[in-house]
Enzyme design. Structure first.
Site, PDB file in Angstrom:
ATOM      1  N   CYS A  51       0.805  -1.229   0.000  1.00  0.00           N
ATOM      2  CA  CYS A  51       0.000   0.000   0.000  1.00  0.00           C
ATOM      3  C   CYS A  51       0.833   1.272   0.000  1.00  0.00           C
ATOM      4  CB  CYS A  51      -0.897   0.036   1.235  1.00  0.00           C
ATOM      5  SG  CYS A  51      -1.573  -1.542   1.746  1.00  0.00           S
ATOM      6  N   LYS A  54       3.232   1.755  -3.052  1.00  0.00           N
ATOM      7  CA  LYS A  54       2.305   1.791  -4.196  1.00  0.00           C
ATOM      8  C   LYS A  54       1.643   3.144  -4.303  1.00  0.00           C
ATOM      9  CE  LYS A  54      -1.735   0.930  -3.560  1.00  0.00           C
ATOM     10  NZ  LYS A  54      -2.412  -0.354  -3.603  1.00  0.00           N
ATOM     11  N   TYR A 185      -6.574  -6.435  -8.768  1.00  0.00           N
ATOM     12  CA  TYR A 185      -6.313  -5.023  -8.489  1.00  0.00           C
ATOM     13  C   TYR A 185      -4.831  -4.686  -8.491  1.00  0.00           C
ATOM     14  CZ  TYR A 185      -5.067  -5.757  -3.525  1.00  0.00           C
ATOM     15  OH  TYR A 185      -4.445  -6.130  -2.361  1.00  0.00           O
ATOM     16  N   GLU A 189      -3.365  -1.863 -10.915  1.00  0.00           N
ATOM     17  CA  GLU A 189      -2.682  -0.689 -10.369  1.00  0.00           C
ATOM     18  C   GLU A 189      -1.299  -0.513 -10.984  1.00  0.00           C
ATOM     19  OE1 GLU A 189      -4.709  -0.304  -5.935  1.00  0.00           O
ATOM     20  OE2 GLU A 189      -2.901  -1.513  -6.166  1.00  0.00           O
ATOM     21  N   HIS A 455     -22.063  21.243  -3.717  1.00  0.00           N
ATOM     22  CA  HIS A 455     -21.953  21.599  -5.137  1.00  0.00           C
ATOM     23  C   HIS A 455     -20.834  22.630  -5.352  1.00  0.00           C
ATOM     24  CE1 HIS A 455     -23.411  22.189  -9.207  1.00  0.00           C
ATOM     25  NE2 HIS A 455     -23.327  23.498  -9.026  1.00  0.00           N
ATOM     26  N   GLU A 460     -21.805  14.755  -5.078  1.00  0.00           N
ATOM     27  CA  GLU A 460     -23.199  15.166  -4.929  1.00  0.00           C
ATOM     28  C   GLU A 460     -24.127  14.266  -5.743  1.00  0.00           C
ATOM     29  OE1 GLU A 460     -24.550  18.885  -6.864  1.00  0.00           O
ATOM     30  OE2 GLU A 460     -22.508  19.029  -7.659  1.00  0.00           O
TER      31      GLU A 460
END
Length: 466
Positions: A51, A54, A185, A189, A455, A460
């Site tokens: 992690c 990476k 994954y 990645e 916004h 949103e």
């Protein structure tokens, strides 16, 4: 003369994030005499080859993409360049600092650290071959196995000329051309980072889509986007042989199954396999204590991290819970110590609605069930809200320069309880955490609708879906 045994209440085999979180809580919070054993660098996969480095590399890739996007906003620059080795040295220094922090935290919480490799003698005794060439015997009332995993390689000729995801972080210079393998994954990645930083990337997968355990919306969008961005995606392909042809070059032989198993060759600088990880349990001598393994070779545990041996526990990548995520191991380790030493008899990690992200290009965030899994579980009570739109970040760009944004909310029952959320686009890794809390608390679509939108943001859209 045999070494005098050390004795403790809690022995943790493995100095990764999960094991050390459990050890520190047992000793620092509850006062249990605790010993930890680690053969490599503290912090385990996440800190050293996962992690942390990476995300540093992904940050570099994201900056490269921002430089590319900047022209649409009127920025001009000359002589844009990237020095992989400079980034690597600074990344390595950062990881080394974290190794030191882990060691200091153990000292602060009075956890004794033994550097070496452990194997069981019996269910309360472990022998350690220490780094100084000696041996230690440790007797413990309770033992936690948290040894993590190691990269898996295929059994093909010349595989010794390839690297794993671990080896990605050892590359001193940026390769000009790579072949990557693995649609999960990690492969996604690393292929994305290579591509964004300017490496010609050939990505080999056995099926048609990337991230095949993810929601179909995620699979389809990421696969299409990687092709659009310039990754050469070899669908339905397998690498069957690797040769070292000198001058740092590797020649791969690969098969395109959709072309009637036709074989091709290609010369690259690096071949990287990211096809899964196996538990690092080979040397533990688990047969001596009768710890049972699951069919996939991982240690079989229940929801409380119990193995079939009453005083032996396991967590993290070594066990068969299907969440190879550092925060999962940390949470499971802390709850285990709460239960064993803190008097919290029912403390355990709930292995449901665990949020996770993929640092792809674009980012992916997911929690809960995919749409097929939700329909399998809840049938006709499932209702799906979905949107695809162009984030405002891309407003200044030409159509072929715009990145995708796609959100899906999966609801179940008359109250429309949210059982799955899947989001893809810029910034979704930071967006998911708050929505994860809501879903863990049992949020409904009406709860989302009652939240006033912020916004202008992409997030949103999740509280205004129709």
């Amino acid at each position: 003369m045999a070494p005098i045994p050390k004795e403790c209440e809690f022995l943790v085999i493995g100095g990764g994030s999960g094991g050390l979180a459990s050890a520190r809580r047992a000793s620092g919070m509850y006062g249990a005499k605790t010993i930890a054993i680690e053969d490599k660098r503290l912090g385990g996969t996440c800190v050293n080859v996962g992690c942390v480095p990476k995300k540093v590399t992904w940050n570099a890739a994201a900056i490269a993409e921002t430089f590319k996007d900047a022209k649409a906003y009127g920025f001009g620059y000359d002589n844009f360049s990237f020095d992989w080795n400079t980034m690597k040295k600074k990344r390595d220094a950062y990881v080394e600092r974290l190794n030191g922090i882990y060691a200091r935290n153990l000292d602060n919480d009075k956890v004794e650290l033994i550097r070496g490799r452990a194997s069981f003698v019996d269910k309360n005794t472990v022998e350690v071959n220490t780094h100084d060439g000696g041996k230690e015997i440790v007797k413990a009332k309770k033992i936690l196995i948290a040894v993590g995993g190691k990269p898996r390689f295929p059994k093909i000729p010349g595989v010794e000329h390839a690297i794993s995801s671990d080896g990605f972080f050892d590359l001193e210079e940026q390769p000009k051309k790579v072949a990557t393998v693995g649609a999960g994954y990690i492969g996604v990645e690393m292929s994305g980072m290579f591509m964004a930083l300017g490496t010609e990337t050939h990505f080999f997968i056995r099926e048609d889509n990337l991230l095949r355990t993810f929601d179909p919306m995620i699979q389809k969008t990421v696969t299409e986007t990687y092709v659009k961005q310039g990754i050469d995606l070899h669908r339905g392909s397998d690498i069957s042989k690797i040769e070292d042809i000198g001058n740092g070059k590797k020649r791969i032989t690969y098969t395109e199954h959709k072309l009637r198993d036709k074989q091709y060759t290609m010369d690259v600088d690096v071949v990287l396999f990211a096809i899964g990880r196996d538990p690092e349990i080979t040397d533990l001598n688990l047969d001596a204590v009768g710890v049972k393994l699951a069919e996939n070779g991982h240690i079989n545990v229940d929801e409380y991290q119990n193995t079939n041996v009453e005083n032996i526990y396991a967590l993290g990548d070594a066990c068969d819970k299907n969440f190879e995520l550092t925060p999962v191991a940390i949470a499971a380790g802390r709850r285990l110590s709460d239960r064993l030493f803190g008097g919290k008899k029912d403390a355990h990690l709930e292995y449901s609605n665990i949020p996770s992200v993929v640092f792809a290009h674009p980012e992916v965030g997911t929690i809960g069930l995919t749409e097929p899994k939700a329909r399998e579980k809840y049938g006709d009570t499932v209702k799906v809200y979905q949107t695809n739109f162009t984030a405002m970040y891309y407003a200044m760009m030409e159509p072929d320069e715009k990145g995708p944004t796609a959100f899906k909310v999966i609801c179940e029952g008359p109250n429309e309880r949210i059982v799955g959320l899947h989001i893809l686009g810029a910034g979704v890794s930071e967006m998911l955490q708050g929505f994860g809390v809501a879903i863990k608390m049992g949020a409904t679509k009406a709860d989302f609708d009652r939240c006033v939108a912020i916004h202008p943001t992409s997030s949103e859209e999740l509280v205004t879906l129709k």
